[in-house]
Design a protein around this motif. Structure first.
Motif, PDB file in Angstrom:
ATOM      1  N   LEU A 229     100.638  69.861  39.795  1.00 35.62           N
ATOM      2  CA  LEU A 229     100.901  68.426  39.740  1.00 35.62           C
ATOM      3  C   LEU A 229     100.013  67.737  38.705  1.00 35.62           C
ATOM      4  N   ASP A 230      98.751  68.141  38.630  1.00 37.16           N
ATOM      5  CA  ASP A 230      97.801  67.490  37.728  1.00 37.16           C
ATOM      6  C   ASP A 230      98.050  67.842  36.260  1.00 37.16           C
ATOM      7  N   GLU A 231      98.385  69.108  36.001  1.00 36.26           N
ATOM      8  CA  GLU A 231      98.440  69.590  34.621  1.00 36.26           C
ATOM      9  C   GLU A 231      99.839  69.964  34.144  1.00 36.26           C
ATOM     10  N   GLY A 232     100.775  70.163  35.068  1.00 37.70           N
ATOM     11  CA  GLY A 232     102.070  70.699  34.694  1.00 37.70           C
ATOM     12  C   GLY A 232     101.953  72.184  34.378  1.00 37.70           C
ATOM     13  N   LEU A 233     103.081  72.833  34.173  1.00 37.13           N
ATOM     14  CA  LEU A 233     103.081  74.268  33.889  1.00 37.13           C
ATOM     15  C   LEU A 233     104.230  74.608  32.955  1.00 37.13           C
ATOM     16  N   ASP A 234     103.901  75.222  31.819  1.00 34.65           N
ATOM     17  CA  ASP A 234     104.923  75.703  30.891  1.00 34.65           C
ATOM     18  C   ASP A 234     105.448  77.047  31.372  1.00 34.65           C
ATOM     19  N   LEU A 235     106.751  77.247  31.253  1.00 31.86           N
ATOM     20  CA  LEU A 235     107.387  78.485  31.688  1.00 31.86           C
ATOM     21  C   LEU A 235     107.886  79.273  30.485  1.00 31.86           C
ATOM     22  N   ASP A 236     108.017  80.567  30.668  1.00 27.49           N
ATOM     23  CA  ASP A 236     108.473  81.477  29.626  1.00 27.49           C
ATOM     24  C   ASP A 236     109.753  82.171  30.074  1.00 27.49           C
ATOM     25  N   PRO A 237     110.340  83.019  29.230  1.00 27.17           N
ATOM     26  CA  PRO A 237     111.554  83.721  29.651  1.00 27.17           C
ATOM     27  C   PRO A 237     111.374  84.485  30.967  1.00 27.17           C
ATOM     28  N   VAL A 238     110.183  85.062  31.159  1.00 27.35           N
ATOM     29  CA  VAL A 238     109.864  85.700  32.441  1.00 27.35           C
ATOM     30  C   VAL A 238     108.488  85.201  32.882  1.00 27.35           C
ATOM     31  N   THR A 239     108.437  84.539  34.024  1.00 30.83           N
ATOM     32  CA  THR A 239     107.180  84.025  34.574  1.00 30.83           C
ATOM     33  C   THR A 239     106.981  84.625  35.953  1.00 30.83           C
ATOM     34  N   VAL A 240     105.817  85.244  36.168  1.00 34.19           N
ATOM     35  CA  VAL A 240     105.526  85.925  37.433  1.00 34.19           C
ATOM     36  C   VAL A 240     104.323  85.271  38.096  1.00 34.19           C
ATOM     37  N   PHE A 241     104.463  84.972  39.390  1.00 29.56           N
ATOM     38  CA  PHE A 241     103.359  84.457  40.194  1.00 29.56           C
ATOM     39  C   PHE A 241     102.900  85.553  41.148  1.00 29.56           C
ATOM     40  N   VAL A 242     101.604  85.857  41.124  1.00 29.12           N
ATOM     41  CA  VAL A 242     101.029  86.907  41.965  1.00 29.12           C
ATOM     42  C   VAL A 242      99.883  86.307  42.768  1.00 29.12           C
ATOM     43  N   GLY A 243      99.840  86.592  44.058  1.00 34.84           N
ATOM     44  CA  GLY A 243      98.745  86.081  44.871  1.00 34.84           C
ATOM     45  C   GLY A 243      98.888  86.501  46.314  1.00 34.84           C
ATOM     46  N   ASP A 244      97.863  86.226  47.098  1.00 40.06           N
ATOM     47  CA  ASP A 244      97.831  86.627  48.505  1.00 40.06           C
ATOM     48  C   ASP A 244      98.750  85.739  49.335  1.00 40.06           C
TER      49      ASP A 244
END
Length: 241
Positions: A31-46
């Motif tokens: 929310l604060d910074e925004g997020l740029d996306l790419d052709p493939v974007t992966v989120f990894v976390g617990d």
């Protein structure tokens, strides 16, 4: 690409930062910074860090059903989605495809039932319930792969074996390589996180940080476990004692 950036939508006002899910560091950073996306974007976390909350909100804002399906899907059994989707907007490239699919392993059984109860009369599709969980998951991607658009997948590895994860990467890679699709993926799997050319964001109490595959905590821990599983299992036994 269908989506180039995710950012906060301030009309009628910003999302309160002391209200869940903005209390989660990754959501607050988005929310604060925004997020740029790419052709493939992966989120990894617990578990519980916010990665599924983020991909769900993107899917909803794009027009997909909260429990999976394509844009315009009305399938819903028990609403549980957060209000984040109401506080973000998606930047799109002019002329980009506006269709897509949201796949979340925990609700695909119900979604396949929905498809059986509301069949497409003009184009018969596979009987997904007559396949195993993993086979039906891959069959769905194969059946829809020729349609351009955005593919959002939330922890699909729960439905897939090791070879199934590799097969899914191959299917999604062909969609991306054809220039007709974009992939956003949330996962606990080091196999899926190794998607060729993907931009990986490690999600945790620190927020979102762009990370190379070999530097992910997920990869380091699983490598260590495979090299010496008894160290981890003995520790669990000692705690029980």
């Amino acid at each position: 690409m269908p989506i180039t950036r995710v950012e906060e939508f301030n009309d009628p006002g910003p999302m309160p930062r002391d209200v869940w899910p903005a209390t989660l560091s990754p959501v607050r950073q988005l929310l604060d910074e925004g997020l740029d996306l790419d052709p493939v974007t992966v989120f990894v976390g617990d578990n519980g860090v916010g990665k599924s909350t983020i991909v769900e909100a993107i899917a909803l804002q794009f027009g997909m059903g909260p429990e999976g399906g394509g844009t315009g899907s009305q399938h819903s059994t028990r609403p549980s989605e957060s209000m984040l989707c109401e506080h973000i907007r998606l930047r799109r490239e002019p002329g980009a495809p506006r269709g897509g699919f949201f796949m979340r392993a925990e609700t695909m059984h119900g979604f396949f039932t929905y498809l059986e109860e509301h069949p497409n009369r003009s184009r018969p599709e596979p009987r997904f319930h007559e396949r195993s969980h993993g086979e039906s998951f891959l069959d769905f991607v194969i059946d829809r792969a020729r349609w351009p658009g955005l593919w959002i997948l939330d922890e699909p590895e729960s439905a897939l074996s090791f070879s199934g994860c590799l097969a899914l990467i191959g299917l999604l890679q062909s969609i991306v390589d054809s220039g007709i699709g974009q992939v956003i993926l949330s996962t606990h799997s080091p196999v899926l996180a190794a998607f060729p050319g993907a931009t990986i964001h490690e999600v945790g109490e620190w927020g979102l940080r762009r990370t190379a595959w070999e530097d992910l905590d997920l990869v380091r821990h699983q490598r260590s476990f495979l090299e010496s599983p008894e160290r981890y299992l003995r520790h669990l036994t000692d705690e029980d004692d």
